[in-house]
Motif scaffolding. Structure first.
Motif, PDB file in Angstrom:
ATOM      1  N   TYR A  56       0.986  -1.048   0.034  1.00  0.00           N
ATOM      2  CA  TYR A  56       0.037   0.034   0.022  1.00  0.00           C
ATOM      3  C   TYR A  56       0.907   1.159  -0.053  1.00  0.00           C
ATOM      4  N   SER A  73       3.729  -4.186   5.294  1.00  0.00           N
ATOM      5  CA  SER A  73       2.458  -3.881   5.885  1.00  0.00           C
ATOM      6  C   SER A  73       2.641  -3.073   7.120  1.00  0.00           C
ATOM      7  N   GLU A 117      -5.150  -6.285  -2.015  1.00  0.00           N
ATOM      8  CA  GLU A 117      -4.181  -7.200  -1.471  1.00  0.00           C
ATOM      9  C   GLU A 117      -3.882  -8.483  -1.909  1.00  0.00           C
ATOM     10  N   MET A 174      -0.682  -8.249   5.213  1.00  0.00           N
ATOM     11  CA  MET A 174      -0.479  -8.952   3.859  1.00  0.00           C
ATOM     12  C   MET A 174      -0.092 -10.361   3.965  1.00  0.00           C
TER      13      MET A 174
END
Length: 249
Positions: A35, A78, A57, A87
């Motif tokens: 992310y 993460s 994801e 994750m």
């Protein structure tokens, strides 16, 4: 296969809460996947960065596995701990459903400091006895399941920690959760731990009767004490909150 997938937890935010193992693995990475805000937290390096949205994801996990199958050293990052609503589960979900060859990859999970541990340390020892961690997000599970778990946890008299308590798309779940607990658990100490470890950190000490759902957002870790959880008041200082090791009948 020569490639590797390294699933790394970066902790709640401060660099001091990134583990030495996580730092060492990041230094070995040829590619960093995650992310966008988490990718940005990785220290500068020559690794290729692949930032993506927060709701892809499994796509992100497949991309990591494909790169590793081609020989890359892939860091999947993460926040917090990668195994707690993050994750690691997405990667293994992709492995189970994906190419048979992916099962032969070297996959390493590096633990991190997750939000409930950071918040607990800030306020004392609220997790000193049995506790339960629940995500209030109903993106991947129905609200009926969340409600069932809330009722069971309240009846079991656990300390509770809520992840993903509220967002712009889900503003009502936290109010519904508080209402369930008021019916099933009675009065409890409530802590709203916002942005723990960051410059804008805020710790709010309140109760189940007084807590305002509007004060909760996605940066908030919500802690709700058991019937045994206690608060030690201190003059001119924030209180300490802890759950005794011994259960008093």
């Amino acid at each position: 296969m020569t490639g590797r997938v390294m699933i790394i937890g970066l902790g709640p935010g401060p660099a001091k809460w990134v583990t030495p193992e996580a730092s060492a693995l990041l230094a070995e990475a040829t590619d960093i996947i995650g992310y966008g805000p988490y990718v940005d937290r990785a220290p500068p390096s020559k690794a290729v960065r692949h930032a993506s949205d927060n709701r892809v994801e499994v796509d992100r996990a497949r991309h990591a596995l494909e790169l590793a199958a081609g020989g890359a050293q892939v860091a999947v990052v993460s926040g917090g701990d990668p195994g707690v609503f993050a994750m690691a589960a997405a990667v293994f979900e992709a492995v189970e459903a994906g190419e048979e060859a992916w099962r032969e990859l070297d996959i390493v999970v590096a633990p991190g400091v997750t939000a409930v541990l950071a918040a607990s340390a800030r306020i004392g020892a609220p997790l000193g006895h049995d506790f339960c961690v629940i995500s209030l997000s109903d993106n991947l599970k129905p609200w009926s399941v969340i409600e069932k778990r809330l009722v069971a946890a309240a009846e079991g008299d656990f300390v509770l920690a809520f992840y993903n308590p509220a967002s712009k798309a889900r503003p009502d779940q936290i109010a519904r959760a508080f209402e369930i607990l008021r019916r099933k658990a009675g009065e409890r100490i409530v802590i709203l731990a916002k942005a723990v470890g960051r410059p804008d950190e805020e710790i709010v000490y309140t109760s189940l009767a007084a807590v305002e759902p509007a004060d909760v957002d996605m940066r908030t870790l919500v802690l709700i004490g058991s019937s045994q959880t206690r608060m030690i008041e201190r003059e001119d200082k924030e209180p300490w909150v802890y759950s005794p090791r011994r259960w008093e009948a």
